[in-house]
Design an enzyme around this catalytic site. Sequence first.
Site, PDB file in Angstrom:
ATOM      1  N   ARG A  69       0.857  -1.190   0.000  1.00 48.00           N
ATOM      2  CA  ARG A  69       0.000   0.000   0.000  1.00 48.00           C
ATOM      3  C   ARG A  69       0.891   1.237   0.000  1.00 48.00           C
ATOM      4  O   ARG A  69       1.662   1.445   0.945  1.00 48.00           O
ATOM      5  CB  ARG A  69      -0.912  -0.002   1.244  1.00 48.00           C
ATOM      6  CG  ARG A  69      -1.701   1.263   1.383  1.00 48.00           C
ATOM      7  CD  ARG A  69      -2.694   1.223   2.547  1.00 48.00           C
ATOM      8  NE  ARG A  69      -3.357   2.505   2.621  1.00 48.00           N
ATOM      9  CZ  ARG A  69      -3.291   3.351   3.650  1.00 48.00           C
ATOM     10  NH1 ARG A  69      -2.631   3.034   4.752  1.00 48.00           N
ATOM     11  NH2 ARG A  69      -3.899   4.504   3.598  1.00 48.00           N
ATOM     12  N   HIS A 113      -3.099  10.859   0.661  1.00 48.45           N
ATOM     13  CA  HIS A 113      -2.532  10.668   2.002  1.00 48.45           C
ATOM     14  C   HIS A 113      -1.977  12.031   2.443  1.00 48.45           C
ATOM     15  O   HIS A 113      -0.790  12.193   2.681  1.00 48.45           O
ATOM     16  CB  HIS A 113      -1.466   9.567   1.984  1.00 48.45           C
ATOM     17  CG  HIS A 113      -1.178   8.957   3.327  1.00 48.45           C
ATOM     18  ND1 HIS A 113      -1.252   7.597   3.574  1.00 48.45           N
ATOM     19  CD2 HIS A 113      -0.813   9.504   4.496  1.00 48.45           C
ATOM     20  CE1 HIS A 113      -0.937   7.346   4.840  1.00 48.45           C
ATOM     21  NE2 HIS A 113      -0.652   8.495   5.435  1.00 48.45           N
ATOM     22  N   GLU A 158      -7.366   8.162   6.315  1.00 44.51           N
ATOM     23  CA  GLU A 158      -7.672   8.764   7.608  1.00 44.51           C
ATOM     24  C   GLU A 158      -8.225  10.190   7.523  1.00 44.51           C
ATOM     25  O   GLU A 158      -7.603  11.137   8.029  1.00 44.51           O
ATOM     26  CB  GLU A 158      -6.419   8.771   8.494  1.00 44.51           C
ATOM     27  CG  GLU A 158      -5.864   7.393   8.772  1.00 44.51           C
ATOM     28  CD  GLU A 158      -4.717   7.431   9.791  1.00 44.51           C
ATOM     29  OE1 GLU A 158      -4.221   8.515  10.133  1.00 44.51           O
ATOM     30  OE2 GLU A 158      -4.325   6.342  10.267  1.00 44.51           O
ATOM     31  N   ASN A 281      -7.085   1.556   9.998  1.00 40.77           N
ATOM     32  CA  ASN A 281      -5.770   1.765  10.605  1.00 40.77           C
ATOM     33  C   ASN A 281      -5.957   1.762  12.112  1.00 40.77           C
ATOM     34  O   ASN A 281      -6.751   2.545  12.643  1.00 40.77           O
ATOM     35  CB  ASN A 281      -5.180   3.117  10.190  1.00 40.77           C
ATOM     36  CG  ASN A 281      -4.832   3.165   8.707  1.00 40.77           C
ATOM     37  OD1 ASN A 281      -4.943   2.159   8.000  1.00 40.77           O
ATOM     38  ND2 ASN A 281      -4.406   4.327   8.249  1.00 40.77           N
ATOM     39  N   TYR A 283      -3.927   1.876  15.847  1.00 39.96           N
ATOM     40  CA  TYR A 283      -2.700   2.066  16.627  1.00 39.96           C
ATOM     41  C   TYR A 283      -2.920   1.843  18.121  1.00 39.96           C
ATOM     42  O   TYR A 283      -2.128   1.197  18.773  1.00 39.96           O
ATOM     43  CB  TYR A 283      -2.095   3.450  16.351  1.00 39.96           C
ATOM     44  CG  TYR A 283      -1.468   3.481  14.975  1.00 39.96           C
ATOM     45  CD1 TYR A 283      -0.198   2.972  14.772  1.00 39.96           C
ATOM     46  CD2 TYR A 283      -2.176   3.942  13.867  1.00 39.96           C
ATOM     47  CE1 TYR A 283       0.373   2.936  13.498  1.00 39.96           C
ATOM     48  CE2 TYR A 283      -1.618   3.912  12.589  1.00 39.96           C
ATOM     49  CZ  TYR A 283      -0.346   3.402  12.416  1.00 39.96           C
ATOM     50  OH  TYR A 283       0.215   3.351  11.164  1.00 39.96           O
ATOM     51  N   GLU A 342      -3.166  -0.299   8.149  1.00 36.99           N
ATOM     52  CA  GLU A 342      -1.971   0.143   8.884  1.00 36.99           C
ATOM     53  C   GLU A 342      -2.024  -0.393  10.304  1.00 36.99           C
ATOM     54  O   GLU A 342      -3.080  -0.344  10.961  1.00 36.99           O
ATOM     55  CB  GLU A 342      -1.890   1.678   9.010  1.00 36.99           C
ATOM     56  CG  GLU A 342      -1.448   2.398   7.773  1.00 36.99           C
ATOM     57  CD  GLU A 342      -1.368   3.911   7.978  1.00 36.99           C
ATOM     58  OE1 GLU A 342      -1.080   4.381   9.104  1.00 36.99           O
ATOM     59  OE2 GLU A 342      -1.617   4.617   6.983  1.00 36.99           O
TER      60      GLU A 342
END
Length: 437
Positions: A69, A113, A158, A281, A283, A342
């Site tokens: 990606r 992005h 995002e 994504n 985290y 991600e």
Amino acid sequence: MFLWGTATAAYQIEGAVHEDGRGVSVWDTFAHEPGRTRDGHTGDVACDHYRRWREDVALMSGVGLNAYRFSIAWPRVQPAGSGAVNEKGLDFYDRLVDALLAAGIQPVPTLFHWDLPQALQDRGGWMSRGTAERFAEYAEIAARRLADRVPLWITLNEPFVHMAFGYAMGVHAPGLALMTDALPAAHHQLLGHGLAVRALRAAGARQVALTNNCTPVRAASADEADVKAAEAYDALHNRLFNDPVLLGEYPDLSAYTASLGFVQDGDLETIAAPLDALGINYYHPTRIAAPTAEGLPFTDAGVTGHPTTAFGWPVVPDGLRELLTGLEARYGAALPPIVVTENGCSQDDVLTGRGTIEDGGRIAFLRDHIEAMRRAMAEGVDVRGYFVWSLLDNFEWAEGYHQRFGLVHVDFATQRRTPKASYAWLKEFLAGQNTDT
Ligand code: FCB
């Protein structure tokens, strides 16, 4: 085929900001303003991937990944954000796609992005509805060139983080601090996504997805005020970007705004165009308490009791299971297959005297998060891929080169790449996988 990949983004790795007719992006402008990034770092050179991409594709194929990606820099393709197309910019991604395919790696491009052409920012950026229309035009240009070889496309990366950091708090480009007045930047990104889905399909794209940053939100206590604040935060971070796309409606945003006057008739139908996958994504989770001051309807109370990454982010692998099963519970049949686009961690990686990087913490992070994803799959969530952030240490936005997320260490003075212990671990892990799982 389950996609095992790494993820990167154009401004974070490419460098070569003046090469082959590339236009200026908001990140070029922002990073060059004094005090915006740590130590004044910029992406001018970054990982010099624009010149070293062959070496980077070889690194990916060396680890046995079957997907990659990356993001396409809009200012390389349309330097002014509209009108004239820069064929040389498209040529770069064309060559990259061919090299990936030759190495058995599926290209998964993201169209935006965060590196908006500065010319569009000068006309309001994502606060302006016109940017959504320009985005669909650019998406079509990219797909006309690449869709014959690229099966899966991601529109935006995002939109929450871009709105919150870039337009509400001003810690990312374009550096605006509009607080809750930034909400049109959410809507126009979503509208751009919806218009781009249509344009991509018309230009031959077979599969289209959107990548959202999501976080499981926990209330700091069972007190009503904390629970209400956690709901308000969940609405802003998660639901604002998932509900319109999956359900065709906005969540209750009354804690933030009295009016969604910027939403026009038909917009929600456009935004809710069916998707082939939802990129997630992940985290870390978020813990929220009642507000302590005027302004926002919540306070970030911080997740405690877990180890943290170099960034200070709590390491909570089971949060990924919680997030994925929570999405399934919330959206049910409206949830398309998920791709974890991600996941990864920054560490203070250092080269040992033997020239190795012993990043055992990253190995544990990846192993535990992959296991958590598999628990969610065992509980019925349809997950089709997992992408490690990131292939290379790179320009980590406002943190400059201070956060190292790579499977491969980059010496930014020499551009020397050194695979870390996590790279060798991932190679061994992938060799043991059945590619269908
Ligand atoms: C995500 C971004 C990505 C990278 C990681 C650490 O929010 O999409 O570019 O910065 O965080």
